[in-house]
Design a protein around this motif. Structure first.
Motif, PDB file in Angstrom:
ATOM      1  N   GLU A 122      -3.333   0.127  -3.948  1.00 19.83           N
ATOM      2  CA  GLU A 122      -3.334  -1.226  -3.396  1.00 19.83           C
ATOM      3  C   GLU A 122      -3.384  -2.196  -4.567  1.00 19.83           C
ATOM      4  O   GLU A 122      -4.398  -2.297  -5.244  1.00 19.83           O
ATOM      5  CB  GLU A 122      -4.523  -1.420  -2.458  1.00 19.83           C
ATOM      6  CG  GLU A 122      -4.478  -0.519  -1.222  1.00 19.83           C
ATOM      7  CD  GLU A 122      -5.712  -0.648  -0.346  1.00 19.83           C
ATOM      8  OE1 GLU A 122      -5.590  -1.200   0.753  1.00 19.83           O
ATOM      9  OE2 GLU A 122      -6.788  -0.175  -0.785  1.00 19.83           O
ATOM     10  N   MET A 143       0.847  -1.199   0.000  1.00 18.14           N
ATOM     11  CA  MET A 143       0.000   0.000   0.000  1.00 18.14           C
ATOM     12  C   MET A 143       0.881   1.247   0.000  1.00 18.14           C
ATOM     13  O   MET A 143       1.871   1.313   0.733  1.00 18.14           O
ATOM     14  CB  MET A 143      -0.891   0.010   1.250  1.00 18.14           C
ATOM     15  CG  MET A 143      -1.800   1.219   1.351  1.00 18.14           C
ATOM     16  SD  MET A 143      -2.786   1.224   2.847  1.00 18.14           S
ATOM     17  CE  MET A 143      -1.526   1.618   4.070  1.00 18.14           C
ATOM     18  N   LEU A 170      -4.651   6.341  -3.044  1.00 14.24           N
ATOM     19  CA  LEU A 170      -4.164   5.206  -2.267  1.00 14.24           C
ATOM     20  C   LEU A 170      -4.048   4.017  -3.200  1.00 14.24           C
ATOM     21  O   LEU A 170      -5.035   3.592  -3.811  1.00 14.24           O
ATOM     22  CB  LEU A 170      -5.148   4.902  -1.124  1.00 14.24           C
ATOM     23  CG  LEU A 170      -4.878   3.647  -0.292  1.00 14.24           C
ATOM     24  CD1 LEU A 170      -3.569   3.778   0.478  1.00 14.24           C
ATOM     25  CD2 LEU A 170      -6.047   3.371   0.645  1.00 14.24           C
ATOM     26  N   GLN A 202       4.501   1.202   7.829  1.00 11.92           N
ATOM     27  CA  GLN A 202       4.783  -0.081   7.180  1.00 11.92           C
ATOM     28  C   GLN A 202       6.279  -0.378   7.070  1.00 11.92           C
ATOM     29  O   GLN A 202       6.658  -1.526   6.836  1.00 11.92           O
ATOM     30  CB  GLN A 202       4.172  -0.101   5.781  1.00 11.92           C
ATOM     31  CG  GLN A 202       2.664  -0.018   5.752  1.00 11.92           C
ATOM     32  CD  GLN A 202       2.137  -0.148   4.340  1.00 11.92           C
ATOM     33  OE1 GLN A 202       2.640  -0.916   3.527  1.00 11.92           O
ATOM     34  NE2 GLN A 202       1.111   0.627   4.039  1.00 11.92           N
TER      35      GLN A 202
END
Length: 272
Positions: free
Chosen positions: A18, A1, A16, A183
Motif C-alpha cells: 500500500e 493495493m 500487501l 479492484q
C-alpha cells in the motif's frame, strides 16, 4: 493495493503493498495472499524487498498470440478464428527490476506489453458467464520474444518455432505486484484498461483491452475447454500493435522497457 511476491532468506514470501509500505503476510502461495484472509506481520519499507516473478511456481504460463487486430496486421498474419495459444517455460520468468538477460545469440529482441491474469479458482469447461469469477488477480507482463529464431525453414516451407522464440532464458518480466481482481473487475468489464509500453521513455504500444479480438471471458472459456485451469495459472492476454517486429525497433543492452497498465503497478526492466 497489491500483493508482492518477494525474496527472503527462506525463499519466497508475500506482502500487501500500500503506497511505499509493505505488510508481510503469512501466506503459502500468491493465490492465498490474494484472498486477503491471511495473518499480517510487520510493516516494512517497500524498497527493502526484492520482487520475485509474480506467479506461483508450478502454475502453467499460457500466452495468447495475435489477440489485437492491428497486431495481427503488423505481423502479416490473418485474424485467428479462435484464440491462438502457446506456453512459456518457467525459466523465462523474471521479476520487476531484474535484468532482461537472454542468451547472447539473440540479435532481434522484442518487447510485448500485456495484461496477465492469475487464476484463483480452477476448473474445466468454464462458462464465459462465470469466467471472471475464476480470476484472483491481474498484473503486468512483458512477453519478450526472439524474432531472429522464430522462423525455421523446412525446404520451401517456413514453420514458426514458438518454443525457441518465446521461451528464451531469463527474458520475461511479470509483476511487480498483483492487484486483486476485485479492484480491476469493473474496468476489465468496461474494457477501459489501457496497455502502454515505453522504451527509453518513447511510447511504442498504446491500446485499450476493448481492442482485443477475444475478450478475457472468451479466453478463459476457450482455454478451459482444452485443459483444466488450476489456481496459480497465468494467462497473458495478448499484446497490442507497435512491437519491434512491426516497426523495426528492437531492444538491446541498456534499453529500459516500461509497461504501464491502467490500475496496475508499473513493470520496468532494463536489458542486460
Amino acid at each position: 493495493m497489491g500483493i508482492l511476491r518477494y525474496q527472503n532468506q527462506a525463499g519466497a514470501a508475500y506482502a500487501l503493498v500500500e503506497g511505499d509500505t509493505a505488510t508481510k503476510l503469512d501466506a503459502a502461495t500468491l493465490v492465498d495472499a490474494l484472498a486477503l484472509d491471511c495473518a499480517k506481520g510487520e510493516t516494512v519499507d517497500l524498497k527493502t524487498l526484492h520482487p520475485l516473478p509474480a506467479l506461483d511456481p508450478g502454475g502453467k504460463i499460457l500466452c495468447v498470440a495475435l489477440n489485437y487486430v492491428d497486431h495481427a496486421k503488423e505481423a502479416e498474419q490473418p485474424i485467428p478464428e479462435t484464440p491462438l495459444l502457446f506456453f512459456k517455460a518457467a525459466e523465462c520468468m523474471i521479476g520487476a527490476d531484474d535484468p532482461i538477460d537472454p542468451p547472447s545469440m539473440i540479435k532481434q529482441l522484442d518487447y510485448e506489453g500485456e495484461m496477465a491474469i492469475i487464476i484463483g479458482k480452477g476448473g474445466r469447461d468454464i462458462s464465459k458467464a462465470d469466467a471472471l469469477d475464476h480470476i484472483a488477480g491481474v498484473t503486468p507482463f512483458n512477453d519478450v520474444s526472439a524474432r531472429d529464431i522464430f522462423k525455421v525453414k523446412a525446404g520451401d516451407t517456413v514453420h514458426l518455432d514458438w518454443f525457441s522464440a518465446k521461451s528464451i532464458d531469463r527474458s520475461t518480466p511479470i509483476g511487480p505486484e498483483v492487484v486483486p481482481m476485485t479492484q480491476m473487475r469493473d474496468a476489465i468489464e468496461a474494457g477501459t484498461v489501457r496497455v502502454v509500453t515505453k522504451v527509453n521513455g518513447d511510447v511504442r504500444q498504446d491500446a485499450p483491452i476493448s481492442d482485443m479480438i477475444f475478450d478475457i471471458p472468451t479466453l478463459i472459456a476457450f482455454i478451459s475447454s482444452r485443459v483444466t485451469l488450476s489456481p496459480g495459472d497465468v494467462i497473458a492476454t495478448g499484446t497490442p500493435p507497435g512491437v519491434g517486429a512491426g516497426t523495426g525497433q528492437y531492444i538491446s543492452s541498456g534499453d529500459v522497457v516500461r509497461i504501464e497498465i491502467t490500475g496496475l503497478p508499473v513493470l520496468e526492466n532494463t536489458v542486460a
